[in-house]
Design an enzyme around this catalytic site. Structure first.
Site, short mmCIF file in Angstrom:
data_model
loop_
_atom_site.label_atom_id
_atom_site.label_comp_id
_atom_site.label_asym_id
_atom_site.label_seq_id
_atom_site.Cartn_x
_atom_site.Cartn_y
_atom_site.Cartn_z
CD GLU A 1 -3.04 1.01 0.36
OE1 GLU A 1 -3.71 2.02 0.09
OE2 GLU A 1 -3.28 -0.12 -0.12
CG ASP A 2 -0.80 4.77 -0.11
OD1 ASP A 2 -1.26 4.61 -1.25
OD2 ASP A 2 -1.47 5.28 0.82
CB ALA B 1 -3.00 5.09 -8.87
CG ASN C 1 -8.99 9.20 -2.68
OD1 ASN C 1 -10.07 9.78 -2.68
ND2 ASN C 1 -8.89 7.90 -2.95
#
Length: 529
Positions: A206-207, A270, A376
């Site tokens: 994640e990230d 992404a 986001n």
């Protein structure tokens, strides 16, 4: 605790309502986050009970958009140990650090971040842990993963953000990030140790920064049970939304479903991950991979990405256009006029990048333009929903990365879609855990997306939604888990062969039965002395 410590008539009240009232009394979102974090620390079962009954209210606090603010400020709002930190200074003894986790034998799923690219907010270093915690809360709420089986991990590898290095309260190691061989050696030791200490674990990355996100997914995906939600999960949830959006757009225009053309603003992990996932939209209709790739265009901060650009990053080369040899196209409206897209997808983290002129250009080409501003949190979103509705006179087919309230325009109520990864990753995780798959394949991700697209009920279809309502998340996650299990079986990846003996209806029932529910939390009545 002694019963006498409780008020005499506490048992005659609903403490859940009291907690909700306390939560709602707070005006600042970060204070709401801190309150919920404290509630989980005091009484996790009560916390999850309230979460399951109030997901639409609480998820934006526990995850995007508020979790971004929590990460930025985590060194200053830290209250208690929550997840597991593995530091660059632990190199050589990472296995011992992992083995210190209190629920080693129960571990089934870990969310691992290195804090280097948190929600488009940049390199937050050790402050990134709330991302892993929040994501696992969504696994618990969305798919019934047992809380004690979750392992939130932050790799504390330093940070390249100077204000954190200068912050006296910063909780991470004070050094610049490792690169090259030093980083690879750390990750190799970490993944080997994870496999040894947690042999039944599914790892979700994640990230991570864009280059490392692709690099470590490719490096480990066929060796361990691992996937990257930023690349694969985001791609799957947007593929699902696009399948439904394309139907609505084609119904309005008469355009064949295979004739859509996509323009991506943003070419990070992404953006490219979503673009690659959407290739399957076209290949499923019979196109070759090359024909499918020709329907997708990508744009970064320098303009339309073309193959003749010097110094092009490796991950951007896949969609670089070789069929354009004119002067560089840098203006958004000029790019739209050249490409003539039916869909505009934003993963650029540039607030208001989809200007009124951009939206008008899309409307001039399409009766119902598909606009997916997906960055986001909200303050980085390319297009606010009320503007999208107003500038298209209500004709927009819209999905964002963060939630928006419904909009009234000319007396008609419009609902925004949200391309929330929560629709997809809990079901993928549950299916991978139950099937005991050796790795998470691209086909498993694709089948999850198709299952999500087909999950709208009659009321949701009548409302013109592209995603189902989040209140149905466990029903949706069960359906996704079912197709993930079946795909694992089809590819001979599953170790849990018993599930092969079950017809779909029985397997779906078993999946629901495996979903954890918080036990009753109300204090039982006990006579006081």
């Amino acid at each position: 605790m002694s019963v006498a410590r409780f008020p005499p008539h506490f048992v005659n009240t609903d403490h859940r309502l009291r907690c909700l009232a306390q939560l709602r009394s707070k005006v600042v979102s970060l204070e709401k986050y801190i309150y919920l974090n404290g509630l989980k620390g005091r009484d996790a079962n009560l916390f999850y009970d309230i979460l399951l009954g109030n997901m639409s209210e609480m998820i934006p606090i526990l995850y995007t958009p508020t979790v971004g603010e929590a990460c930025v400020n985590y060194s200053h709002i830290w209250r208690r140990p929550e997840g597991l930190y593995v530091s660059i200074q632990d190199k050589g003894r990472i296995r011992d650090v992992l083995a210190s986790w209190p629920n080693v034998q129960d571990g089934r799923i870990a969310v691992v971040t290195d804090g280097s690219r948190i929600l488009g907010l940049g390199d937050l270093g050790a402050n990134g842990l709330p991302i892993s915690i929040g994501k696992l809360d969504l696994y618990i709420a969305g798919a019934g993963i047992k809380p004690t089986s979750t392992v939130p991990i932050c790799l504390d590898l330093g940070t390249n953000t100077q204000r954190y290095l200068d912050d006296p309260l910063y909780i991470g190691v004070r050094r610049l990030r490792p690169t090259g061989q030093e980083m690879d050696a750390f990750m190799d030791e970490f993944m080997t140790a994870m496999s040894d200490v947690f042999p039944n674990l599914l790892v979700q990355f994640e990230d991570f920064s864009t280059d490392n996100a692709f690099r470590y997914l490719d490096r480990y995906r066929y060796k361990y049970r691992v996937f990257n939600d930023d690349i694969q999960g985001t791609g799957a949830v947007i593929l699902s939304g696009f399948i439904n959006a394309a139907r609505l757009s084609s119904a309005a225009s008469g355009r064949p479903l295979s004739d859509h053309r996509l323009l991506f603003f943003g070419a990070g992990s992404a953006g490219i991950g979503v673009a690659k996932q959407l290739l399957s939209y076209f290949t499923r209709s019979g196109m070759t991979p090359e024909e499918a790739k020709s329907r997708i265009y990508t744009v970064d901060s320098k303009g339309l990405i073309t193959a003749d650009r010097k110094g092009l990053q490796e991950h951007k080369k896949f969609f670089a256009r070789a069929d354009y040899d004119g002067p560089p196209l840098t203006n958004s409206v000029d790019i739209i006029r050249h490409v003539k897209p039916t869909a505009l997808l934003g993963l650029s983290t540039r607030k208001n990048a989809f200007t009124k002129d951009v939206v008008k250009a899309m409307s001039a080409l399409n009766a119902r333009p598909i606009l997916f501003p997906l960055s986001n949190p909200v303050h980085l979103c390319e297009l606010d929903y009320q503007d999208a509705v107003a500038w298209t006179n209500g004709n927009v087919i819209y999905a964002s990365g963060s939630p928006y309230e419904p909009v009234i325009h000319d007396g008609t109520r419009y609902e925004a879609g949200q391309g929330n990864n929560m629709y997809i990753f809990p079901g993928i995780g549950l299916g991978a855990i139950l099937s005991k798959t050796r790795h998470v394949s691209d086909s498993m991700i694709e089948q999850a997306a198709v299952a999500l697209a087909s999950s709208l009920n009659a009321e949701e279809q009548a409302a013109g939604l592209v995603y189902p309502r989040l209140t149905r998340i466990r029903e949706i996650s069960a359906r996704i888990a079912l197709v993930v299990v079946r795909q694992a079986q089809k590819e001979e990846l599953d170790a849990n062969r018993y599930l092969r003996t079950l017809p779909d209806a029985d397997l779906l029932g078993l999946i629901h039965d495996k979903m954890w529910q918080p036990p009753a939390t109300q204090l039982v009545s006990v006579s006081r002395l």
